[in-house]
Design an enzyme around this catalytic site. Structure first.
Site, PDB file in Angstrom:
ATOM      1  N   GLY A 171       0.645  -1.037  -0.051  1.00 51.11           N
ATOM      2  CA  GLY A 171      -0.290  -0.143   0.119  1.00 51.11           C
ATOM      3  C   GLY A 171       0.510   1.008  -0.403  1.00 51.11           C
ATOM      4  N   GLY A 172       0.475   2.157   0.449  1.00 52.85           N
ATOM      5  CA  GLY A 172       1.448   3.974   0.576  1.00 52.85           C
ATOM      6  C   GLY A 172       2.588   3.446   1.215  1.00 52.85           C
ATOM      7  N   GLY A 406      26.286  11.203 -28.602  1.00 52.55           N
ATOM      8  CA  GLY A 406      25.237  11.852 -27.456  1.00 52.55           C
ATOM      9  C   GLY A 406      26.180  10.819 -26.169  1.00 52.55           C
ATOM     10  N   ALA A 407      26.204  10.381 -26.118  1.00 49.24           N
ATOM     11  CA  ALA A 407      26.529   9.368 -24.762  1.00 49.24           C
ATOM     12  C   ALA A 407      28.266   9.521 -24.352  1.00 49.24           C
ATOM     13  CB  ALA A 407      26.489   7.794 -25.318  1.00 49.24           C
TER      14      ALA A 407
HETATM   15  C1  HXC Z   1      -4.125  -3.639  12.118  1.00 45.22           C
HETATM   16  C2  HXC Z   1      -2.715  -5.895  11.465  1.00 45.22           C
HETATM   17  C3  HXC Z   1      -2.839  -5.340  10.475  1.00 45.22           C
HETATM   18  C4  HXC Z   1      -3.716  -4.069   9.921  1.00 45.22           C
HETATM   19  C5  HXC Z   1      -2.669  -7.336  10.164  1.00 45.22           C
HETATM   20  N1  HXC Z   1      -2.584  -7.335  11.627  1.00 45.22           N
HETATM   21  N2  HXC Z   1      -1.880  -6.352   9.381  1.00 45.22           N
HETATM   22  N3  HXC Z   1      -3.835  -4.828  12.226  1.00 45.22           N
HETATM   23  N4  HXC Z   1      -3.864  -3.843  10.900  1.00 45.22           N
HETATM   24  N5  HXC Z   1      -3.215  -3.548   8.496  1.00 45.22           N
HETATM   25  C6  HXC Z   1      -2.861  -7.641  12.240  1.00 45.22           C
HETATM   26  C7  HXC Z   1      -3.770  -9.053  12.541  1.00 45.22           C
HETATM   27  O1  HXC Z   1      -4.749  -9.240  12.763  1.00 45.22           O
HETATM   28  C8  HXC Z   1      -2.684 -10.492  13.084  1.00 45.22           C
HETATM   29  O2  HXC Z   1      -3.128 -10.142  14.584  1.00 45.22           O
HETATM   30  C9  HXC Z   1      -1.530  -9.743  13.563  1.00 45.22           C
HETATM   31  O3  HXC Z   1      -1.164  -8.997  12.412  1.00 45.22           O
HETATM   32  C10 HXC Z   1      -0.624 -10.275  12.452  1.00 45.22           C
HETATM   33  O4  HXC Z   1      -1.042 -10.864  10.878  1.00 45.22           O
HETATM   34  P1  HXC Z   1      -1.769 -12.070  10.470  1.00 45.22           P
HETATM   35  O5  HXC Z   1      -2.967 -12.169   8.752  1.00 45.22           O
HETATM   36  O6  HXC Z   1      -2.022 -12.932  10.495  1.00 45.22           O
HETATM   37  O7  HXC Z   1      -0.413 -12.511   9.419  1.00 45.22           O
HETATM   38  P2  HXC Z   1       0.423 -12.985   8.332  1.00 45.22           P
HETATM   39  O8  HXC Z   1      -0.372 -14.006   7.390  1.00 45.22           O
HETATM   40  O9  HXC Z   1       1.487 -13.133   8.391  1.00 45.22           O
HETATM   41  O10 HXC Z   1      -0.275 -11.868   7.310  1.00 45.22           O
HETATM   42  C11 HXC Z   1       0.284 -10.506   7.432  1.00 45.22           C
HETATM   43  C12 HXC Z   1      -0.029  -9.812   5.679  1.00 45.22           C
HETATM   44  C13 HXC Z   1      -2.115 -10.027   6.388  1.00 45.22           C
HETATM   45  C14 HXC Z   1      -0.212 -10.262   5.106  1.00 45.22           C
HETATM   46  C15 HXC Z   1       0.103  -7.991   6.202  1.00 45.22           C
HETATM   47  O11 HXC Z   1      -2.189  -9.110   7.654  1.00 45.22           O
HETATM   48  C16 HXC Z   1      -2.457  -8.338   6.188  1.00 45.22           C
HETATM   49  O12 HXC Z   1      -3.016  -8.484   4.492  1.00 45.22           O
HETATM   50  N6  HXC Z   1      -2.559  -8.022   6.279  1.00 45.22           N
HETATM   51  C17 HXC Z   1      -3.606  -6.787   5.661  1.00 45.22           C
HETATM   52  C18 HXC Z   1      -2.868  -5.531   5.074  1.00 45.22           C
HETATM   53  C19 HXC Z   1      -3.000  -4.808   4.822  1.00 45.22           C
HETATM   54  O13 HXC Z   1      -4.113  -4.567   4.145  1.00 45.22           O
HETATM   55  N7  HXC Z   1      -2.856  -3.271   5.447  1.00 45.22           N
HETATM   56  C20 HXC Z   1      -3.687  -1.968   4.721  1.00 45.22           C
HETATM   57  C21 HXC Z   1      -2.966  -1.742   3.832  1.00 45.22           C
HETATM   58  S1  HXC Z   1      -3.770   0.199   2.932  1.00 45.22           S
HETATM   59  P3  HXC Z   1      -3.338 -10.914  15.877  1.00 45.22           P
HETATM   60  O14 HXC Z   1      -3.753 -10.867  17.011  1.00 45.22           O
HETATM   61  O15 HXC Z   1      -3.869 -12.529  15.484  1.00 45.22           O
HETATM   62  O16 HXC Z   1      -1.528 -11.520  16.068  1.00 45.22           O
HETATM   63  C22 HXC Z   1      -2.286   0.698   3.391  1.00 45.22           C
HETATM   64  C23 HXC Z   1      -2.259   1.873   3.369  1.00 45.22           C
HETATM   65  C24 HXC Z   1      -1.314   2.747   3.682  1.00 45.22           C
HETATM   66  O17 HXC Z   1      -1.160   0.546   4.954  1.00 45.22           O
HETATM   67  C25 HXC Z   1      -1.467   4.693   2.989  1.00 45.22           C
HETATM   68  C26 HXC Z   1      -0.334   5.157   3.144  1.00 45.22           C
HETATM   69  C27 HXC Z   1      -0.696   6.497   2.701  1.00 45.22           C
END
Ligand code: HXC
Length: 519
Positions: A171-172, A406-407
């Protein structure tokens, strides 16, 4: 509470913070082949040098039941320490706490160390392993990212910023590492993308795996986003330490000069033999680099991307330099879009941080064709031209063989304020190679010749004539565009003497807000 009890409480709280999201999650992290945030910091910094900040910070979110789930440090470990005695600031995202996801207070912790690093004038190293924005915190998380981005931008060109990606970075969130100077990705455990495979499938129908979309090999070879690939996290961390040997603490300091055991006047006779007699035969320019730099130590940057140009750091008599070299072994060392972008960013990096540039030239020109023209080679090639022309650090250029068209101008030529421009006797400095030149100059005569045999004879005669005039360094040297023609085996000594001479060089650009580099 007695003072003893208070101290006991402090020790307990510290112990709690050090456990992050708890033992179970630490085990899960290890089971994935990953280290924890604190283990990474321990490996990175000199032993016992880490001073942690904000261990007792927790998040402030009260939505989705989060008020009942709090962890000391809130998913990121921050502070400062030393690497080989030099101060660095560091943050390490802790995947065991909410998947290392970024909250408002987490962002504030990172901003705090970035602000202090700017005041102190010390590098910032970020160890990334995060699920992105903490979903429960909504816009506060987005704002937190933007606060970090703004600091990345302000710090750019002032203090070195290095990012290691040791887990998810999606993501971002990818844009903070992207704004830093160097990205290191660990093999097997890391990935980076703006939108993941699921979104790609939904929006474009493309079916692609995480590794194929944003794995380390993709970013090292295809996108050029990653500067270094590391076999594992330990290697990645050692790479960060190594990288710092070549770069200063900030833009007002010089890069650290170290003792050198390699004789400065080491003669490399093999260099007199390295250029093949046939101008179309390749050789490996990395062999040349290894022979001339201190102890054959060359830290190549973006090794697998745009391999027709080689960039990286090395030392001459202990003095760090940035090396840019055309690579005849790959696409004949031609300049194309990717090579121009790769080298331009590196030249600007070195210039921003007072690192002298040594350029080794063997370039047949820019890559022709619609693919390159449609892709904007005009703009991208201009980036490298701009970067060299703008750079005020010492610039030493050695033309090994071809330097065409040019290079030739682009590759740190005299007219782009090249300070010392040497050429080997094998250099060929001309508008273009003989073959192309004959086609243009004798187009009408060639059209009239019908016999293949006569045509070949005519071309051979004209090529000999052309090569006699241009396939040498003396035509350019006659005008002073080349300062001297040097024996290849003495190249190391001549570069070291040039660097010593230029150590006190001062040059400036006109005052301006900023230039308008063709981005
Ligand atoms: C809150 C989160 C989280 C998130 C993971 N967790 N991502 N909690 N916010 N973004 C938590 C899970 O609930 C879990 O909690 C623990 O972290 C570990 O995650 P798992 O899924 O069990 O781990 P894994 O299987 O290794 O997968 C990792 C992952 C997946 C691929 C990163 O967790 C995932 O897809 N997370 C969401 C990613 C996402 O969509 N993020 C937002 C993107 S948008 P517990 O309590 O079970 O340990 C963004 C915008 C940014 O980031 C903009 C900036 C400008």
């Amino acid at each position: 509470m007695s003072i003893q009890d208070k101290i006991k409480q402090l020790v307990e709280l510290r112990g709690e913070a050090r456990l992050g999201g708890g033992l179970k999650r630490i085990e899960a992290q290890h089971a994935k082949g990953k280290l924890t945030a604190r283990e990474r910091i321990d490996l990175l910094l000199d032993e016992g040098s880490f001073e942690e900040y904000d261990m007792f910070v927790t998040h402030r979110c009260t939505d989705f039941g989060l008020e009942k789930e709090k962890y000391l440090s809130d998913g990121v470990v921050t502070g400062h320490g030393t690497i080989d005695g030099r101060v660095v600031y560091v943050f390490a995202q802790d995947f065991t706490v909410f998947g290392g996801s970024l909250s408002e207070s987490y962002a504030q912790k990172i901003c705090k160390i970035m602000d202090q690093a700017m005041k102190v004038g010390a590098p910032v190293i970020g160890l990334n392993d995060s699920g992105g924005a903490r979903i429960q915190e909504g816009v506060n998380s987005l704002a937190g990212y933007a606060d970090i981005f703004q600091r990345n931008i302000m710090a750019s060109g002032v203090i070195p910023q290095i990012s290691a990606i040791f887990g998810p970075c999606a993501g971002g969130a990818v844009y903070s590492p992207a704004l830093t100077d160097f990205i290191i990705m660990s093999e097997d455990t890391s990935y980076m993308f703006v939108t993941g495979p699921k979104v790609a499938k939904a929006v474009t129908g493309e079916d692609i795996s995480v590794a194929d979309l944003g794995g380390p090999n993709v970013h090292a070879a295809k996108s050029g986003v990653a500067h270094f690939l590391a076999g594992n996290e330990e290697i990645g961390i050692m790479l960060i330490r190594k990288l710092l040997c070549y770069i200063p603490q900030n833009n007002l300091e010089e890069a650290p000069v170290t003792e050198c055991s390699d004789p400065i006047d080491r003669v490399e006779e093999a260099l007199n033999e390295i250029i093949p007699d046939n101008p179309n035969k390749p050789y490996d320019v990395v062999d040349v680099i290894d022979m001339i730099v201190d102890n054959a130590e060359f830290l190549e940057v973006q090794r697998n991307y745009a391999r027709n140009i080689v960039i990286g750091f090395a030392k001459f008599n202990g003095m760090p330099v940035g090396i840019v070299a055309n690579q005849p072994n790959y696409l004949a060392g031609v300049l194309d879009i990717d090579a121009s972008r790769k080298a331009a960013r590196f030249v600007r990096y070195c210039d921003a941080f007072n690192i002298p540039l040594v350029t080794l030239v063997d370039v047949p020109g820019f890559l022709p064709g619609s693919g390159q023209e449609y892709g904007g080679i005009i703009i991208h090639g201009a980036k490298l031209l701009y970067a060299y022309g703008e750079a005020t650090v010492p610039k030493i250029t050695i033309t090994l063989r071809k330097s065409y068209g040019g290079a030739h101008d682009v590759m740190s030529s005299k007219q782009l304020r090249g300070d010392i421009n040497y050429a080997w006797p094998s250099a060929e400095i001309a508008v273009m190679g003989a073959q192309g030149a004959i086609e243009v100059l004798h187009f009408k005569e060639l059209k009239k010749i019908t016999s293949e045999e006569e045509r070949a004879k005519f071309i051979a005669e004209k090529e000999t004539e052309y090569n006699k005039k241009f396939a040498n360094p003396y035509e350019a040297a006659r005008y002073g565009y080349i300062d001297d023609v040097i024996e290849p085996m003495n190249t190391r000594f001549r570069i070291i003497r040039a660097l010593q001479t230029l150590a006190t060089k001062k040059d400036t650009n006109p005052p301006k807000k900023h230039g308008n580099i063709p981005l």
